[in-house]
Design a protein around this motif. Sequence first.
Motif, mmCIF file in Angstrom:
data_model
loop_
_atom_site.group_PDB
_atom_site.id
_atom_site.type_symbol
_atom_site.label_atom_id
_atom_site.label_comp_id
_atom_site.label_asym_id
_atom_site.label_seq_id
_atom_site.Cartn_x
_atom_site.Cartn_y
_atom_site.Cartn_z
ATOM 1 N N THR A 1 -51.994 52.261 -53.096
ATOM 2 C CA THR A 1 -51.919 50.832 -53.369
ATOM 3 C C THR A 1 -50.488 50.350 -53.227
ATOM 4 O OG1 THR A 1 -53.740 51.038 -54.918
ATOM 5 C CG2 THR A 1 -52.407 49.060 -55.074
ATOM 6 N N THR A 2 -50.329 49.230 -52.540
ATOM 7 C CA THR A 2 -49.008 48.653 -52.349
ATOM 8 C C THR A 2 -48.525 48.011 -53.648
ATOM 9 O OG1 THR A 2 -49.503 48.223 -50.042
ATOM 10 C CG2 THR A 2 -47.688 46.996 -51.011
ATOM 11 N N ALA B 1 -53.729 47.830 -48.791
ATOM 12 C CA ALA B 1 -52.600 47.650 -47.881
ATOM 13 C C ALA B 1 -52.338 46.155 -47.773
ATOM 14 C CB ALA B 1 -52.921 48.248 -46.512
ATOM 15 N N ARG C 1 -47.116 49.139 -47.095
ATOM 16 C CA ARG C 1 -47.646 49.957 -48.188
ATOM 17 C C ARG C 1 -46.537 50.859 -48.715
ATOM 18 N NH1 ARG C 1 -50.361 55.288 -46.577
ATOM 19 N NH2 ARG C 1 -49.561 55.742 -44.493
#
Length: 393
Positions: A5-6, A63, A87
């Motif tokens: 997870t970004t 992303a 990301r």
Amino acid sequence: MTVLTTHAGKLPARAASRAGSYRVEIVQDWPQAAARWNAFDASTPFQHGQWYKAWYAAFAGQAEPLIAIVSDAATGEPAAMLPLIRRRQNGIRIIEFADLDLTDYNAPLLGKAAPRDARAARVLWRDLLKALRRMSGGADLIRLRKIPVDLDGRPNPLALLKGAGACSLNGNVVTTGEDYDAWRFTLERTVRKELERSWRVFARDSTAAFRLVTDNDEALRILSATEVQQGARMQNLGLNFILNNETCAAFYRNLVRDGVGSGYALVSALTAGDEVVATLLGIREGSRYVMIRISNAGEKWSNCSPGRLIIERTMAALHRDGVREFDFSIGNYAYKRRFGVARIALVDLSAALSWRGLPYALRDRAARELRNYPKLASYLKRALGKPPSREEN
């Protein structure tokens, strides 16, 4: 594939940067970018609005979309669009193409003002890097992989850059020409005879059939069979299989559901009654077709080589409908060589966007340079205890 997870900060809907000869806009909202899609030319069937619509929808939250729209600073003419993401991996903020191991060829879409020589390409690259460094949330590394050198007869600006180097992967393309039977006779005699024998064996079942599926519900049913068959095969081989995880499965369902009706996504199948014997999923743009997923029912039907058979039947059917270029995509498997594929070179490119990204960019460059010495690369792989690739078998 590991998808993280970004955690980078949110961008405004649009951020702009002017520098040198190109204006670079970074658009975070996919529908906003899609509204400008028609100003650019798709370079491969992967650079298609339906591919990215399905991709960005499936990977939302995993992303962060960053679509770079580049135009000539003086005239405003469109130059390029790059479907990118941001990301975080190992604490590094990475910019890359919308791929995550699903998009086999990554490339910019080109506009009228796209660079056609190395000098203009360097200016575009300089201005793109400036825009990425200045955007909200920042980034440490841009890493672009699996880039075709030629984009439908036009030079790929990214491949003209000095930092572009050999990719570890390559494309595999068959160009049949107008006479399909003439192309077929270029195959080795043993291959032709085996395909003929396979069809005779398969057709012994009175319910045996090949078909291109045009109904959405039926296409999704065939896709479900693909997932089951591929999953079973990978499990038997003891390999990690990512295409059936929740996100990837959602992407392929999006692609088939929205793409079959337009003819962009093509689902073909060998069936015997209600049983799905083999499946092939591909994408088409004009006279070009790319195979992206293939499966078969396994040992029960192995005597008719259903994998190779569905490829040949699909090629024949699509050739009658105007397809002349059949792309077997990346991965140098033996079955592709039997169809006489020509290898298409791809390149990689990376650059540091901050001091944190510099070691990664240097490591990427060393890996690209090493590919120029395949014997040394093979020796080092053995010395490090890495197993040989299954692809060449």
